[in-house]
Design a protein around this motif. Structure first.
Motif, mmCIF file in Angstrom:
data_model
loop_
_atom_site.group_PDB
_atom_site.id
_atom_site.type_symbol
_atom_site.label_atom_id
_atom_site.label_comp_id
_atom_site.label_asym_id
_atom_site.label_seq_id
_atom_site.Cartn_x
_atom_site.Cartn_y
_atom_site.Cartn_z
ATOM 1 N N LYS A 79 0.805 -1.220 0.000
ATOM 2 C CA LYS A 79 0.000 0.000 0.000
ATOM 3 C C LYS A 79 0.844 1.279 0.000
ATOM 4 O O LYS A 79 0.485 2.250 -0.663
ATOM 5 C CB LYS A 79 -0.935 0.008 1.215
ATOM 6 C CG LYS A 79 -2.023 -1.054 1.180
ATOM 7 C CD LYS A 79 -3.139 -0.628 0.249
ATOM 8 C CE LYS A 79 -4.303 -1.618 0.349
ATOM 9 N NZ LYS A 79 -5.410 -1.241 -0.550
ATOM 10 N N ASP A 83 0.444 4.900 -2.308
ATOM 11 C CA ASP A 83 0.407 6.256 -1.745
ATOM 12 C C ASP A 83 1.492 7.131 -2.380
ATOM 13 O O ASP A 83 1.256 8.300 -2.697
ATOM 14 C CB ASP A 83 0.599 6.204 -0.227
ATOM 15 C CG ASP A 83 -0.555 5.504 0.473
ATOM 16 O OD1 ASP A 83 -1.660 5.464 -0.108
ATOM 17 O OD2 ASP A 83 -0.345 4.980 1.586
ATOM 18 N N GLY A 86 0.526 7.973 -5.827
ATOM 19 C CA GLY A 86 -0.541 8.954 -5.792
ATOM 20 C C GLY A 86 -0.010 10.367 -5.646
ATOM 21 O O GLY A 86 -0.551 11.318 -6.220
ATOM 22 N N ARG A 87 1.073 10.530 -4.866
ATOM 23 C CA ARG A 87 1.675 11.856 -4.704
ATOM 24 C C ARG A 87 2.436 12.275 -5.963
ATOM 25 O O ARG A 87 2.488 13.466 -6.297
ATOM 26 C CB ARG A 87 2.622 11.852 -3.490
ATOM 27 C CG ARG A 87 1.904 11.721 -2.143
ATOM 28 C CD ARG A 87 2.843 11.982 -0.984
ATOM 29 N NE ARG A 87 3.917 10.999 -0.920
ATOM 30 C CZ ARG A 87 3.843 9.857 -0.233
ATOM 31 N NH1 ARG A 87 2.721 9.571 0.431
ATOM 32 N NH2 ARG A 87 4.856 9.016 -0.204
ATOM 33 N N SER A 94 -4.927 8.738 -8.013
ATOM 34 C CA SER A 94 -5.665 9.405 -6.939
ATOM 35 C C SER A 94 -6.356 8.357 -6.071
ATOM 36 O O SER A 94 -6.580 7.222 -6.517
ATOM 37 C CB SER A 94 -6.714 10.352 -7.532
ATOM 38 O OG SER A 94 -7.715 9.606 -8.208
ATOM 39 N N PRO A 95 -6.702 8.686 -4.822
ATOM 40 C CA PRO A 95 -7.383 7.724 -3.949
ATOM 41 C C PRO A 95 -8.648 7.153 -4.577
ATOM 42 O O PRO A 95 -8.957 5.966 -4.415
ATOM 43 C CB PRO A 95 -7.701 8.547 -2.703
ATOM 44 C CG PRO A 95 -6.634 9.594 -2.667
ATOM 45 C CD PRO A 95 -6.377 9.942 -4.099
ATOM 46 N N GLY A 96 -9.396 7.992 -5.310
ATOM 47 C CA GLY A 96 -10.613 7.507 -5.956
ATOM 48 C C GLY A 96 -10.329 6.479 -7.028
ATOM 49 O O GLY A 96 -11.011 5.450 -7.117
ATOM 50 N N VAL A 98 -7.634 4.578 -7.237
ATOM 51 C CA VAL A 98 -7.118 3.379 -6.571
ATOM 52 C C VAL A 98 -8.262 2.553 -5.991
ATOM 53 O O VAL A 98 -8.296 1.325 -6.129
ATOM 54 C CB VAL A 98 -6.108 3.762 -5.466
ATOM 55 C CG1 VAL A 98 -5.721 2.528 -4.651
ATOM 56 C CG2 VAL A 98 -4.865 4.396 -6.074
ATOM 57 N N ALA A 99 -9.216 3.229 -5.336
ATOM 58 C CA ALA A 99 -10.341 2.519 -4.732
ATOM 59 C C ALA A 99 -11.180 1.814 -5.795
ATOM 60 O O ALA A 99 -11.602 0.658 -5.613
ATOM 61 C CB ALA A 99 -11.211 3.498 -3.936
ATOM 62 N N GLU A 102 -9.236 -1.202 -7.040
ATOM 63 C CA GLU A 102 -9.225 -2.260 -6.028
ATOM 64 C C GLU A 102 -10.538 -3.035 -6.035
ATOM 65 O O GLU A 102 -10.540 -4.278 -5.949
ATOM 66 C CB GLU A 102 -8.969 -1.664 -4.643
ATOM 67 C CG GLU A 102 -7.518 -1.295 -4.384
ATOM 68 C CD GLU A 102 -7.315 -0.757 -2.985
ATOM 69 O OE1 GLU A 102 -8.319 -0.367 -2.342
ATOM 70 O OE2 GLU A 102 -6.157 -0.730 -2.533
#
Length: 230
Positions: A79, A83, A86-87, A94-96, A98-99, A102
């Motif tokens: 994980k 992250d 993503g940076r 982006s978190p969205g 990635v989610a 997943e």
């Protein structure tokens, strides 16, 4: 100078290497214009300047090897790697995003790797995310190889044949024939992309956090019955 113009100026051997490297690095998890490079090389092959079989082979090798390296990196990095990506690449990792990826992997498993080869976002995610989620490598390798062969080989074949068919049009009808050929090629490519996206796993709807225990979630086939005391 655009990518297409630059590729047309380099020797054939360099074109093959660029195709394999760009697609391999993109598959590894770094956003690069893999499709643009492959389409450009395939059009060059239709004009007789390079060999289409070698273009397809290099593209397939880059896709399979790049994804496998990305899988290994994701399995070791876990994980924290997502992250970090993503940076560095917020528009792609982006978190969205990635989610969503997943959920696709958890629901569809190895098929998400195969279908993801035809979708730009999932193509970048496939290797690293499969490693992060600890997908068995043999499953990943099968889906990765099949996806690479169908996507890279299929794209090369389609664009090559479009270019071959278009050449007489261009000679006979000039720019009108060129425009018609380009439109036909774009339509064919978009059709393949649309078919792939139609099979892309949908996001799993989440239950309302405010729902009380025993209350059925709207849209489900069966209601959850609360246990009664004897």
């Amino acid at each position: 100078m655009h990518v297409q113009e630059w590729i047309e100026t380099i020797p054939p051997l360099a074109v093959y290497l660029v195709v394999g490297l760009v697609i391999g690095i993109e598959s590894l998890g770094i956003p690069l214009p893999g499709e643009i490079v492959l389409v450009t090389a395939s059009l060059m092959a239709s004009q007789g300047t390079i060999n289409p079989w070698i273009v397809g082979a290099c593209a397939i090798a880059g896709a399979v090897i790049g994804d496998s390296i990305g899988y290994s990196i994701g399995r070791k990095g876990g994980k924290p790697l997502l992250d970090k990506l993503g940076r560095k690449f917020p528009k792609h990792f982006s978190p969205g995003h990635v989610a969503t990826a997943e959920r696709s992997f958890e629901r569809w498993g190895m098929w998400a790797v195969f279908v993801g080869r035809f979708v730009a976002l999932l193509r970048i995610f496939a290797g690293p995310l499969a490693g992060v989620l600890k997908m068995p490598y043999w499953k990943f390798l099968i889906a990765n190889a099949l996806g690479g062969i169908v996507w890279a080989g299929g794209t090369t074949a389609v664009i090559y044949n479009v270019g071959v068919v278009a050449e007489p049009w261009i000679k006979r009808f000039g720019y009108f024939g060129l425009a018609a050929a380009v439109l036909f090629g774009i339509a064919s490519f978009l059709f393949v992309q649309r078919r792939a996206k139609a099979h892309t796993p949908d996001e799993t709807p989440e239950a309302d956090a405010s729902a009380t225990p025993g209350t059925p979630v709207e849209g489900t086939a069966e209601a959850v019955v609360a246990p009664t005391g004897e």
